[in-house]
Scaffold this active site. Sequence first.
Site, PDB file in Angstrom:
ATOM      1  CD  GLU A 219      -7.470  -0.160   3.156  1.00  0.00           C
ATOM      2  OE1 GLU A 219      -6.219  -0.629   3.174  1.00  0.00           O
ATOM      3  OE2 GLU A 219      -8.174   0.721   3.170  1.00  0.00           O
TER       4      GLU A 219
ATOM      5  CD  GLU B 223      -3.363   5.337   1.604  1.00  0.00           C
ATOM      6  OE1 GLU B 223      -3.695   5.674   0.781  1.00  0.00           O
ATOM      7  OE2 GLU B 223      -2.960   4.139   1.380  1.00  0.00           O
TER       8      GLU B 223
ATOM      9  CG  ASP C 296      -2.303   0.893   0.854  1.00  0.00           C
ATOM     10  OD1 ASP C 296      -1.571   1.449   0.164  1.00  0.00           O
ATOM     11  OD2 ASP C 296      -3.309   1.089   1.392  1.00  0.00           O
TER      12      ASP C 296
ATOM     13  CG  HIS D  93      -8.385   5.369   3.919  1.00  0.00           C
ATOM     14  ND1 HIS D  93      -7.088   5.508   4.546  1.00  0.00           N
ATOM     15  CD2 HIS D  93      -8.421   4.210   3.324  1.00  0.00           C
ATOM     16  CE1 HIS D  93      -6.421   4.421   3.303  1.00  0.00           C
ATOM     17  NE2 HIS D  93      -7.156   4.095   3.075  1.00  0.00           N
TER      18      HIS D  93
ATOM     19  CG  HIS E 128      -1.954   3.408  -2.638  1.00  0.00           C
ATOM     20  ND1 HIS E 128      -3.313   3.587  -1.963  1.00  0.00           N
ATOM     21  CD2 HIS E 128      -2.679   5.218  -3.884  1.00  0.00           C
ATOM     22  CE1 HIS E 128      -2.800   5.281  -2.005  1.00  0.00           C
ATOM     23  NE2 HIS E 128      -2.613   5.913  -3.571  1.00  0.00           N
TER      24      HIS E 128
END
Length: 275
Positions: free
Chosen positions: A135, A10, A8, A117, A61
Amino acid sequence: MKILISVDMEGISGIVHPTETNPDRYDYERGRAAMTAEANSVTAGVLDAEPDAVVWVADAHGPFRNLLPEQLDRRARLVRGKPRPLGMLGGLDEDTDALLLIGYHARAGRGPAVLAHTMNDGILDVRVAGRSMGEIGLNAAMAGHLGVPVALLSGDDSACAELLALVPSAHTVAVKQSLGQSAAVALHPEEARERLRRAAAEAVARRAQVAPLALAGPLDVEVDLFSPATVDLAALVPGVSRGDGARTVAFTADDFAAAYRLVLLLAQLATVRPG
């Protein structure tokens, strides 16, 4: 041996703001270069420990088209694009020996945590058997359903704590300390990559000591959605009903694989805007 690295964005070192993670923003190219570099460090670490391993790297992502293919370690196989089976875990199967979650972030509602998030801004919370999961938890449990352990996670300190609460024996690398949703104290990118390479080698070498996160079904699942219009759409899906509150839907899944796939569908419905 097969190792899957799900990457991912972030949770990559230095990244703290949507301008670095959104393809439409000015700083995205630097973000995707940093993402690719960390994927390469982890790939190298896996192969340091297991030179004959087959390494799959799943771009996990946003559009799943962020990693720079021409800059990726040529020894890795790249899983790219969407939609695809198992979403962020594209390439995962029963023959996978370990899953590594790189550049991950904490779940919606957790903080302080960088860019926290769950899947997208349309989902406020996912609860499986009463436990809130983002996630990290959802992907770890999907892997666990197939008997695959999560051997390593990198991201900010909140993301690392989130995995360790579920899989205490996993390795984690905190590449930044969160100060808020868009602020952190980050390791230098080169230092982060060196730590990731060492951690990946150690995690793969001791993967047998990490138990998969297996959740037995049937499982009651609740999803809080940002938009009431999404609730209206979700209620059209067979087996999904309105839950308590105007923004909650609920369903029961026979096993975690069924729960995971339905949550992915709800995440996609959350991106649909009323006509």
